[in-house]
Enzyme design. Structure first.
Site, PDB file in Angstrom:
ATOM      1  N   SER A 185       0.840  -1.197   0.000  1.00 13.12           N
ATOM      2  CA  SER A 185       0.000   0.000   0.000  1.00 13.12           C
ATOM      3  C   SER A 185       0.879   1.253   0.000  1.00 13.12           C
ATOM      4  O   SER A 185       1.667   1.447  -0.931  1.00 13.12           O
ATOM      5  CB  SER A 185      -0.966  -0.048   1.183  1.00 13.12           C
ATOM      6  OG  SER A 185      -2.006   0.891   1.033  1.00 13.12           O
ATOM      7  N   HIS A 187      -8.257  -4.777  -1.135  1.00  9.61           N
ATOM      8  CA  HIS A 187      -7.042  -4.045  -0.775  1.00  9.61           C
ATOM      9  C   HIS A 187      -6.194  -4.900   0.161  1.00  9.61           C
ATOM     10  O   HIS A 187      -6.572  -5.152   1.303  1.00  9.61           O
ATOM     11  CB  HIS A 187      -7.390  -2.713  -0.107  1.00  9.61           C
ATOM     12  CG  HIS A 187      -6.175  -1.853   0.139  1.00  9.61           C
ATOM     13  ND1 HIS A 187      -5.451  -1.278  -0.886  1.00  9.61           N
ATOM     14  CD2 HIS A 187      -5.530  -1.508   1.286  1.00  9.61           C
ATOM     15  CE1 HIS A 187      -4.433  -0.606  -0.388  1.00  9.61           C
ATOM     16  NE2 HIS A 187      -4.447  -0.731   0.931  1.00  9.61           N
ATOM     17  N   ASP A 209      -9.944  -3.200  -5.974  1.00 12.34           N
ATOM     18  CA  ASP A 209      -9.419  -2.594  -4.745  1.00 12.34           C
ATOM     19  C   ASP A 209     -10.275  -1.391  -4.355  1.00 12.34           C
ATOM     20  O   ASP A 209     -10.378  -0.421  -5.112  1.00 12.34           O
ATOM     21  CB  ASP A 209      -7.962  -2.159  -4.977  1.00 12.34           C
ATOM     22  CG  ASP A 209      -7.240  -1.753  -3.702  1.00 12.34           C
ATOM     23  OD1 ASP A 209      -7.876  -1.134  -2.820  1.00 12.34           O
ATOM     24  OD2 ASP A 209      -6.035  -2.042  -3.584  1.00 12.34           O
TER      25      ASP A 209
END
Length: 340
Positions: free
Chosen positions: A143, A299, A271
């Site tokens: 991320s 995600h 996502d």
């Protein structure tokens, strides 16, 4: 030859929903993993906390795997435990660098970390090069950590880092578009959760030292979107003029064509932290980059079924790539940036 291809991830039956995939890792038992903690002092007087997986290899030339976590993540994040434990089981010396203030103690300076903050990672990788000069090294970022890592490898070129390759997972490569995505529908719940954690840290710092943000604790508490928080907190704390300036300068997506280091990007088309057309907004990746996009995965989810049990596909995919890169001479690695 295209470098954007379908990933081979298949979600567990009945668990393909993007929010289920995103939340499911937090509902599974946390993978057991012991750690040794080390404090690495930085040139500006601050520090980052390192978490070394135990047991560590005895050989000084054992390959080194570095993990950079996501926003407000750390050693206890489910993806971190899964990936680090799997890499360690392969015989890699495995370490996570916590971003400033994300370890067990608050950092020393009146600043934090952000998506484009590459200096600490650069310093850490150089430190590893001095400590383990003969070891192959691969870094992965999740991320926010993935965006940061891609920006770093683009900035440093093919030989600027002692890395054999880089892996980015669920990276928000267009920060403005991702901030917009998180401000709609159910994704607002993720935004609210992350902002709460960020604001609590800032409030704690405000109680002990002045910060250059010009907000009261009450005003800080009322910031209800990443656009607002990054405009009023992230930007002034880290030398940006606004949230727009921060998003533009810190987003790694615009640099994909500049990457020379063998790089793997893992992404889910569903996502909830990203727009669905993320890679259509970005320049074509360089030939050193392979992008694998799964239809599902959420995600940093990517939970699959294996022999009747749920497991992390991410951990398996990362380990396959580590095996590939550890067995191929560096000058040939750009040609073998593919699944086993």
């Amino acid at each position: 030859m295209t470098r954007i291809v379908p990933a081979d991830f298949r979600p567990a039956k009945g668990l393909s929903n993007r929010h289920v995939q995103t939340l499911l890792p937090r509902l599974r038992p946390l993978t057991a993993l012991e750690r040794d903690t080390e404090i690495l002092n930085l040139p500006d007087g601050d520090f980052v906390e390192l978490a070394w997986a135990r047991p560590a290899p005895l050989q000084n030339d054992a390959p080194v795997f570095v993990l950079f976590h996501g926003l407000e993540g750390g050693f206890d994040s489910p993806y971190a435990r899964d990936i680090m434990a799997s890499a360690s089981a392969l015989g890699w010396r495995t370490v996570m660098m916590h971003f400033r203030g994300c370890g067990r103690a608050p950092n020393r300076l009146p600043r934090a970390y952000h998506s484009g903050d590459t200096a600490d990672a650069y310093w850490f990788i150089a430190h590893l090069a001095r400590r383990y000069p003969r070891a192959i090294k691969v870094a992965a970022g999740v991320s926010l950590g993935g965006n940061m890592l891609l920006k770093l490898v683009a900035e440093q070129g093919g030989d600027g880092l002692d890395l054999a390759g880089a892996i980015a997972i669920s990276a928000p490569l267009d920060l403005a578009a991702c901030a917009d995505a998180l401000n709609h529908g159910f994704s607002r719940h993720y935004q609210r959760y992350l902002l709460k954690s960020l604001k609590l840290k800032v409030i704690a710092k405000m109680a002990t030292e002045p910060l250059p943000i010009g907000l009261s604790s009450y005003q800080l508490g009322r910031l209800d979107s990443f656009w607002a928080y990054d405009n009023e907190v992230t930007a002034p704390l880290h030398g940006f003029s606004s949230a727009s300036d921060y998003y533009r300068r810190a987003s790694a997506g615009r640099l994909l064509g500049d990457i020379e280091l063998p790089t793997l990007i893992l992404h889910a088309a569903d996502d909830p932290f990203m727009p669905g057309d993320l890679f259509e907004r970005l320049p074509r990746p360089s030939d050193a980059v392979r992008v694998e996009i799964a239809s599902h995965g959420g995600h940093v989810g990517f939970i699959e079924s294996h022999r009747g049990r749920l497991r992390s596909w991410l951990a398996q995919r990362v380990c396959h790539q580590l095996q590939d890169w550890s067995s191929v001479p560096r000058h040939l690695q750009v040609m073998t940036n593919r699944p086993s």
